[in-house]
Write a protein that holds these residues in place. Structure first.
Motif, PDB file in Angstrom:
ATOM      1  N   ILE A 110       0.840  -1.206   0.000  1.00 54.37           N
ATOM      2  CA  ILE A 110       0.000   0.000   0.000  1.00 54.37           C
ATOM      3  C   ILE A 110       0.870   1.249   0.000  1.00 54.37           C
ATOM      4  O   ILE A 110       0.603   2.213  -0.736  1.00 54.37           O
ATOM      5  CB  ILE A 110      -0.938  -0.003   1.223  1.00 54.37           C
ATOM      6  CG1 ILE A 110      -1.970  -1.122   1.089  1.00 54.37           C
ATOM      7  CG2 ILE A 110      -1.632   1.345   1.387  1.00 54.37           C
ATOM      8  CD1 ILE A 110      -2.831  -1.312   2.313  1.00 54.37           C
ATOM      9  N   CYS A 111       1.917   1.249   0.804  1.00 59.56           N
ATOM     10  CA  CYS A 111       2.783   2.425   0.903  1.00 59.56           C
ATOM     11  C   CYS A 111       3.577   2.659  -0.378  1.00 59.56           C
ATOM     12  O   CYS A 111       3.951   3.796  -0.678  1.00 59.56           O
ATOM     13  CB  CYS A 111       3.742   2.266   2.079  1.00 59.56           C
ATOM     14  SG  CYS A 111       2.924   2.277   3.696  1.00 59.56           S
ATOM     15  N   SER A 389       8.349   1.686  -1.516  1.00 56.90           N
ATOM     16  CA  SER A 389       7.931   2.620  -0.466  1.00 56.90           C
ATOM     17  C   SER A 389       8.913   3.769  -0.353  1.00 56.90           C
ATOM     18  O   SER A 389       8.522   4.910  -0.069  1.00 56.90           O
ATOM     19  CB  SER A 389       7.817   1.895   0.882  1.00 56.90           C
ATOM     20  OG  SER A 389       6.911   0.824   0.819  1.00 56.90           O
ATOM     21  N   ALA A 390      10.192   3.463  -0.580  1.00 52.84           N
ATOM     22  CA  ALA A 390      11.194   4.537  -0.594  1.00 52.84           C
ATOM     23  C   ALA A 390      10.914   5.512  -1.731  1.00 52.84           C
ATOM     24  O   ALA A 390      11.173   6.718  -1.604  1.00 52.84           O
ATOM     25  CB  ALA A 390      12.593   3.945  -0.724  1.00 52.84           C
ATOM     26  N   GLU A 391      10.386   5.012  -2.845  1.00 46.98           N
ATOM     27  CA  GLU A 391      10.009   5.902  -3.943  1.00 46.98           C
ATOM     28  C   GLU A 391       8.928   6.879  -3.493  1.00 46.98           C
ATOM     29  O   GLU A 391       8.938   8.061  -3.863  1.00 46.98           O
ATOM     30  CB  GLU A 391       9.518   5.087  -5.135  1.00 46.98           C
ATOM     31  CG  GLU A 391       9.128   5.935  -6.330  1.00 46.98           C
ATOM     32  CD  GLU A 391       8.663   5.098  -7.499  1.00 46.98           C
ATOM     33  OE1 GLU A 391       9.403   5.027  -8.509  1.00 46.98           O
ATOM     34  OE2 GLU A 391       7.557   4.508  -7.419  1.00 46.98           O
ATOM     35  N   PHE A 450      14.010   5.406  -9.088  1.00 43.37           N
ATOM     36  CA  PHE A 450      12.689   5.900  -8.714  1.00 43.37           C
ATOM     37  C   PHE A 450      12.133   6.871  -9.743  1.00 43.37           C
ATOM     38  O   PHE A 450      12.885   7.595 -10.405  1.00 43.37           O
ATOM     39  CB  PHE A 450      12.737   6.603  -7.350  1.00 43.37           C
ATOM     40  CG  PHE A 450      13.238   5.730  -6.235  1.00 43.37           C
ATOM     41  CD1 PHE A 450      12.769   4.440  -6.079  1.00 43.37           C
ATOM     42  CD2 PHE A 450      14.176   6.204  -5.327  1.00 43.37           C
ATOM     43  CE1 PHE A 450      13.222   3.632  -5.047  1.00 43.37           C
ATOM     44  CE2 PHE A 450      14.631   5.415  -4.295  1.00 43.37           C
ATOM     45  CZ  PHE A 450      14.157   4.122  -4.151  1.00 43.37           C
ATOM     46  N   GLU A 451      10.826   6.910  -9.815  1.00 42.15           N
ATOM     47  CA  GLU A 451      10.142   7.917 -10.622  1.00 42.15           C
ATOM     48  C   GLU A 451      10.267   9.267  -9.919  1.00 42.15           C
ATOM     49  O   GLU A 451       9.917   9.394  -8.752  1.00 42.15           O
ATOM     50  CB  GLU A 451       8.664   7.537 -10.783  1.00 42.15           C
ATOM     51  CG  GLU A 451       7.854   8.543 -11.567  1.00 42.15           C
ATOM     52  CD  GLU A 451       6.377   8.206 -11.589  1.00 42.15           C
ATOM     53  OE1 GLU A 451       5.638   8.886 -12.320  1.00 42.15           O
ATOM     54  OE2 GLU A 451       5.973   7.260 -10.876  1.00 42.15           O
ATOM     55  N   ARG A 452      10.735  10.287 -10.635  1.00 41.67           N
ATOM     56  CA  ARG A 452      10.911  11.614 -10.061  1.00 41.67           C
ATOM     57  C   ARG A 452      10.192  12.644 -10.924  1.00 41.67           C
ATOM     58  O   ARG A 452       9.987  12.452 -12.123  1.00 41.67           O
ATOM     59  CB  ARG A 452      12.396  11.985  -9.963  1.00 41.67           C
ATOM     60  CG  ARG A 452      13.270  11.005  -9.183  1.00 41.67           C
ATOM     61  CD  ARG A 452      12.823  10.834  -7.736  1.00 41.67           C
ATOM     62  NE  ARG A 452      12.849  12.056  -6.972  1.00 41.67           N
ATOM     63  CZ  ARG A 452      13.910  12.483  -6.282  1.00 41.67           C
ATOM     64  NH1 ARG A 452      15.031  11.764  -6.268  1.00 41.67           N
ATOM     65  NH2 ARG A 452      13.873  13.602  -5.594  1.00 41.67           N
ATOM     66  N   ARG A 453       9.825  13.768 -10.323  1.00 47.63           N
ATOM     67  CA  ARG A 453       9.086  14.810 -11.056  1.00 47.63           C
ATOM     68  C   ARG A 453      10.003  15.797 -11.757  1.00 47.63           C
ATOM     69  O   ARG A 453       9.551  16.519 -12.649  1.00 47.63           O
ATOM     70  CB  ARG A 453       8.178  15.580 -10.091  1.00 47.63           C
ATOM     71  CG  ARG A 453       7.119  14.748  -9.419  1.00 47.63           C
ATOM     72  CD  ARG A 453       6.173  15.645  -8.682  1.00 47.63           C
ATOM     73  NE  ARG A 453       5.316  14.902  -7.760  1.00 47.63           N
ATOM     74  CZ  ARG A 453       4.406  15.458  -6.978  1.00 47.63           C
ATOM     75  NH1 ARG A 453       4.234  16.770  -7.012  1.00 47.63           N
ATOM     76  NH2 ARG A 453       3.664  14.712  -6.171  1.00 47.63           N
ATOM     77  N   PHE A 454      11.240  15.877 -11.327  1.00 53.16           N
ATOM     78  CA  PHE A 454      12.170  16.859 -11.872  1.00 53.16           C
ATOM     79  C   PHE A 454      13.365  16.164 -12.497  1.00 53.16           C
ATOM     80  O   PHE A 454      13.611  14.995 -12.263  1.00 53.16           O
ATOM     81  CB  PHE A 454      12.642  17.825 -10.761  1.00 53.16           C
ATOM     82  CG  PHE A 454      11.522  18.625 -10.150  1.00 53.16           C
ATOM     83  CD1 PHE A 454      11.154  19.849 -10.677  1.00 53.16           C
ATOM     84  CD2 PHE A 454      10.826  18.150  -9.037  1.00 53.16           C
ATOM     85  CE1 PHE A 454      10.122  20.587 -10.123  1.00 53.16           C
ATOM     86  CE2 PHE A 454       9.796  18.873  -8.470  1.00 53.16           C
ATOM     87  CZ  PHE A 454       9.445  20.094  -9.019  1.00 53.16           C
TER      88      PHE A 454
END
Length: 458
Positions: A110-111, A389-391, A450-454
């Protein structure tokens, strides 16, 4: 303790997130700048497709109690998040080492799911999280036999949830399915109470609310390899909207099962065809695909399930399927929230009821090779979801920086200068009182995994 650890770790970064410029002001301005009488009238006579009077009145109540004191609203979000994880553990009711480990894997799932990120939003309240907590509480009560004499409460829960967010209507079909499959805490009287609550909701909405306007093809939505605006969708699917509805429902279910598509767009497939894949895409899709395979294998191997597990499978499937159906108008990752929690419940049953895993963790398995394979696979799945979850943790960091940019570099672009009210100045002062870390300077490996926004600045 595992759930509490997640709440504590996410809190470390969550309290660095400030107000969102557009979403917060647009939701807060009306109730905050109105009298109680006007706020009440406006809440129940709201215009537009969204009818959420309790959400509006909740904002008014919170503002009168705490103003724009940011820690108050942040704490509410974390309390709801903690309550949601607690309810999931309560639903699972793990007893013994194998079940405890399975519950920890479900909580990590879930997290780590991208569909759960909506749980950390606040505008300034989080009605998605509040309604999801009410839905899980209703499921838990339906699984408890002591609730049966008082199952009229399900009608009240449904009415409160739906007047807060349309998503609350999901309580009705989910609990009806549980009743049909023999859940001990709900009878036909409880189903009747929910149907009566639906009638009350419809009466309130269609008597006081404005329900005019396009109800099917009014929002932008992903389709194929691109996001299409409402005009394009109407031109393409106006004669056969069921095609888009079917696509949206399937897309929401698939994003839970395989982390693809995202917001209705098959970005992984597009990148694969263009041969410009990001490593984090492989990680997300691969981890979800492996988990879905483990769920399928575990449920088959665990058959016949114990009675409580059987009802959890029913609840999980109902959340996954019916939650996806509610996204038929348009698809967003956040609309997979209920399906993601159902997915985690199925993962719990699959891992916990897998005979080989139960025997291996108890030291009773006679075939060493099966013990090693089963424990190894479950360990890999657990490690994958802890990593995902770390992502989520890094996504919260990105959100903090994103909101900071809204109040600085994008303030004029987003229309902040066009609302020179005391409330806007108060929100901006709070938002600029602290500067979050510049996530563009984060280590390179976080942008690979990880997926990142920037985009990272070397």
């Amino acid at each position: 303790m595992w759930a509490l650890a997640y709440v504590a770790l996410f809190a470390l970064v969550f309290f660095k997130i400030s107000w969102s410029l557009g979403d917060t002001y647009s939701h807060l301005a009306g109730p905050a700048l109105s009298s109680w009488h006007d706020a009440f009238v406006d809440a129940f006579t709201a215009r537009g497709r969204e009818y959420r009077p309790f959400f509006t009145l909740g904002i008014k109540t919170a503002y009168e109690a705490a103003g724009t004191w940011l820690p108050f609203y942040q704490s509410l979000v974390l309390l709801l998040f903690g309550a949601l994880l607690t309810l999931v553990v309560w639903l699972c009711r793990p007893v013994g080492r194998p079940r405890a480990l399975a519950a920890c894997v479900a909580v990590s799932c879930i997290c780590g799911l991208h569909t759960s990120r909506i749980l950390f939003g606040f505008w300034p309240l989080n009605h998605y999280a509040a309604v999801m907590v009410m839905l899980l509480a209703a499921i838990g009560l339906a699984l408890h036999p002591r609730t049966r004499p008082h199952d009229w409460i399900f009608g009240l829960l449904m009415l409160v949830a739906t007047l807060s967010l349309e998503f609350g209507i999901l309580i009705v079909p989910v609990l009806t399915v549980l009743w049909w499959f023999g859940a001990p805490g709900i009878s036909g009287r409880g189903v009747t109470a929910m149907l009566a609550a639906v009638a009350v909701y419809a009466t309130i909405r269609f008597t006081f609310g404005d329900h005019s306007g396009e109800l099917t093809l009014w929002a932008d939505s992903g389709f194929g390899f691109q996001n299409l605006d409402a005009d394009t969708l109407r031109a393409r699917f106006g004669g056969a909207p069921w095609v888009l509805w079917t696509y949206n429902v399937a897309g929401t279910m698939l994003t839970v099962l395989f982390s693809e598509p995202r917001d209705g767009v098959y970005s992984f497939v597009e990148s694969l065809l263009a041969r410009d894949m990001e490593s984090w895409q492989w990680f997300q899709v691969g981890s979800s695909a492996l988990t879905t395979l483990v769920i399928a294998a575990g449920l088959v191997r665990g058959w016949p399930w114990k009675e409580h597990d059987r009802l959890l499978v029913v609840a999980g499937c109902a959340l996954l399927v019916l939650g996806s159906v509610l996204s038929f108008v348009y698809t967003r990752d956040r609309l997979g929230l209920a399906g993601g929690i159902g997915y985690a419940l199925l993962l719990y049953v699959a891992v916990g009821s897998w005979p080989a895993f139960a025997e291996a963790t108890a030291g009773k398995l006679a075939r060493p090779w099966e013990r090693r394979v089963v424990v190894g696979v479950v360990t890999v799945v657990a490690a994958l979801w802890v990593t995902r979850s770390a992502e989520t943790w890094f996504q919260l960091r990105d959100t903090a920086w994103d909101y900071h940019v809204e109040w600085t570099d994008r303030f004029v672009e987003l229309g902040g200068a066009q609302n020179p009210t005391d409330l806007m100045r108060e929100l901006r002062t709070t938002a600029l009182s602290k500067t979050p870390a510049d996530v563009r300077l984060d280590p390179a490996w976080t942008y690979l995994l990880f997926e990142r926004r920037f985009h990272r600045v070397p």
